[in-house]
Design a protein around this motif. Structure first.
Motif, PDB file in Angstrom:
ATOM      1  N   GLU A 207     -14.932  33.695   6.894  1.00 45.84           N
ATOM      2  CA  GLU A 207     -14.655  33.455   8.314  1.00 45.84           C
ATOM      3  C   GLU A 207     -13.496  34.282   8.877  1.00 45.84           C
ATOM      4  OE1 GLU A 207     -14.235  29.241   8.808  1.00 45.84           O
ATOM      5  OE2 GLU A 207     -16.387  28.903   8.550  1.00 45.84           O
ATOM      6  N   CYS A 208     -13.175  35.397   8.246  1.00 50.37           N
ATOM      7  CA  CYS A 208     -12.096  36.246   8.779  1.00 50.37           C
ATOM      8  C   CYS A 208     -12.390  36.675  10.217  1.00 50.37           C
ATOM      9  CB  CYS A 208     -11.937  37.497   7.920  1.00 50.37           C
ATOM     10  SG  CYS A 208     -11.739  37.210   6.156  1.00 50.37           S
ATOM     11  N   PHE A 209     -13.659  36.994  10.456  1.00 56.18           N
ATOM     12  CA  PHE A 209     -14.027  37.620  11.723  1.00 56.18           C
ATOM     13  C   PHE A 209     -13.978  36.661  12.898  1.00 56.18           C
ATOM     14  CE2 PHE A 209     -17.873  35.695  10.257  1.00 56.18           C
ATOM     15  CZ  PHE A 209     -18.595  35.339  11.389  1.00 56.18           C
ATOM     16  N   HIS A 210     -13.878  35.363  12.646  1.00 54.90           N
ATOM     17  CA  HIS A 210     -13.816  34.422  13.764  1.00 54.90           C
ATOM     18  C   HIS A 210     -12.541  34.619  14.583  1.00 54.90           C
ATOM     19  CE1 HIS A 210     -17.441  32.291  12.964  1.00 54.90           C
ATOM     20  NE2 HIS A 210     -17.092  32.007  11.719  1.00 54.90           N
ATOM     21  N   CYS A 211     -11.457  34.974  13.925  1.00 53.70           N
ATOM     22  CA  CYS A 211     -10.215  35.283  14.641  1.00 53.70           C
ATOM     23  C   CYS A 211     -10.015  36.788  14.805  1.00 53.70           C
ATOM     24  CB  CYS A 211      -9.006  34.698  13.906  1.00 53.70           C
ATOM     25  SG  CYS A 211      -8.929  32.900  13.913  1.00 53.70           S
ATOM     26  N   HIS A 212     -10.512  37.551  13.855  1.00 53.46           N
ATOM     27  CA  HIS A 212     -10.314  39.004  13.859  1.00 53.46           C
ATOM     28  C   HIS A 212     -11.668  39.683  14.042  1.00 53.46           C
ATOM     29  CE1 HIS A 212      -6.175  38.421  12.586  1.00 53.46           C
ATOM     30  NE2 HIS A 212      -6.623  37.571  11.687  1.00 53.46           N
ATOM     31  N   GLY A 213     -12.214  39.565  15.240  1.00 52.20           N
ATOM     32  CA  GLY A 213     -13.527  40.116  15.509  1.00 52.20           C
ATOM     33  C   GLY A 213     -13.502  41.173  16.592  1.00 52.20           C
ATOM     34  N   GLY A 214     -14.678  41.708  16.858  1.00 51.26           N
ATOM     35  CA  GLY A 214     -14.803  42.683  17.923  1.00 51.26           C
ATOM     36  C   GLY A 214     -14.267  44.055  17.567  1.00 51.26           C
ATOM     37  N   PHE A 215     -14.257  44.928  18.542  1.00 50.79           N
ATOM     38  CA  PHE A 215     -13.880  46.319  18.306  1.00 50.79           C
ATOM     39  C   PHE A 215     -12.419  46.483  17.931  1.00 50.79           C
ATOM     40  CE2 PHE A 215     -12.763  45.471  22.626  1.00 50.79           C
ATOM     41  CZ  PHE A 215     -11.649  46.246  22.887  1.00 50.79           C
ATOM     42  N   ASP A 216     -11.568  45.485  18.279  1.00 51.24           N
ATOM     43  CA  ASP A 216     -10.135  45.613  18.046  1.00 51.24           C
ATOM     44  C   ASP A 216      -9.601  44.541  17.097  1.00 51.24           C
ATOM     45  OD1 ASP A 216      -7.886  47.167  18.506  1.00 51.24           O
ATOM     46  OD2 ASP A 216      -7.153  45.873  20.103  1.00 51.24           O
ATOM     47  N   PHE A 217     -10.491  43.788  16.477  1.00 50.64           N
ATOM     48  CA  PHE A 217     -10.122  42.797  15.470  1.00 50.64           C
ATOM     49  C   PHE A 217      -9.120  41.761  15.985  1.00 50.64           C
ATOM     50  CE2 PHE A 217     -11.680  46.376  12.961  1.00 50.64           C
ATOM     51  CZ  PHE A 217     -12.626  45.735  12.185  1.00 50.64           C
ATOM     52  N   THR A 218      -9.335  41.294  17.182  1.00 49.22           N
ATOM     53  CA  THR A 218      -8.492  40.243  17.747  1.00 49.22           C
ATOM     54  C   THR A 218      -9.341  39.390  18.661  1.00 49.22           C
ATOM     55  OG1 THR A 218      -6.545  39.756  19.110  1.00 49.22           O
ATOM     56  CG2 THR A 218      -7.760  41.763  19.630  1.00 49.22           C
TER      57      THR A 218
END
Length: 246
Positions: A207-218
């Motif tokens: 679940e890292c990507f739930h907080c650090h998602g999208g093109f800029d990881f935020t």
């Protein structure tokens, strides 16, 4: 379209799938404004004692931070927090550690210039000194006239902070190995181990990507295609900054 053209290669080279920044009305980014903002950003005359510039705390070689645990102002005063990176700051929905309402790059520039608690550049109450320094330099006279042509005297506080904002909006990171792999289709841009890491990073088990998602990881971001502004703050268990469990 005019704004896109004015940004030149910086914006035109954004890869497919990488959004364009949202630019407020009246702060259109042009080559002349970016050039002016770049000069201002690196000029120590923006501090009262002429010892620091914006770049003193936002060092390019350190991803536009200063690498310090906490910031250090031009008078030697230690700050409460460290200097945030300016990389991709054009996409930030909020700009400060503790104030979710500060979302304007131009307005935010007033804080390091004139803030007194803590002192950063130390120009509080010394606007006339700043204007006199800039007007005494023929290079700045020409840069301001080229960037802001609608007035006879373009060396104003508003134009200073808008030019700084224009330059900061060009501090973009979109050519990293991950970007080349994800947006550019360059299969050999990252290692096989990194590719396995991507699979784990975006796996529901971790679940890292739930907080650090999208093109800029935020999860606090805004861009030209945003339907709404995402502003998220998280409990990271840091309670005793300054003492007193504040």
């Amino acid at each position: 379209a005019g704004t896109d053209a004015a940004l030149g290669l910086t914006l035109d080279e954004l890869p497919a799938g990488f959004p364009r920044p949202r630019i407020p009305e009246g702060e259109e980014v042009t080559e002349a404004r970016v050039a002016l903002g770049r000069h201002l950003f690196y000029d120590t005359r923006l501090s009262l004692n002429e010892t620091q510039s914006c770049a003193s705390c936002h060092v390019q070689e350190r991803a536009f931070t200063d690498g310090r645990e906490t910031g250090l102002g031009s008078t030697g005063e230690s700050h409460f927090r460290n200097a945030l990176t300016l990389t991709n700051v054009a996409y930030r929905s909020t700009l400060l550690w503790a104030n979710p309402n500060q979302d304007s790059l131009a307005e935010q520039a007033l804080i390091p210039l004139f803030g007194a608690a803590p002192v950063e550049l130390g120009m509080g109450g010394q606007e006339d000194v700043l204007f006199a320094r800039l007007r005494a330099d023929p290079r700045y006279v020409a840069l301001f006239q080229a960037a802001y042509t609608q007035t006879d005297d373009p060396i104003t506080l508003g134009n200073i902070v808008r030019a700084l904002a224009a330059f900061q909006r060009t501090i973009l990171s979109y050519r990293s190995p991950y970007d080349r792999y994800t947006y550019g289709g360059q299969e050999d841009a990252i290692s096989e181990s990194a590719k396995r890491g991507i699979s784990l990073f975006f796996d529901e088990r971790f679940e890292c990507f739930h907080c650090h998602g999208g093109f800029d990881f935020t999860d606090s971001t805004v861009h030209a295609l945003s339907g709404f502004v995402e502003t998220a703050f998280h409990n990271s268990a840091v309670y005793n900054v300054g003492g007193g469990r504040r």
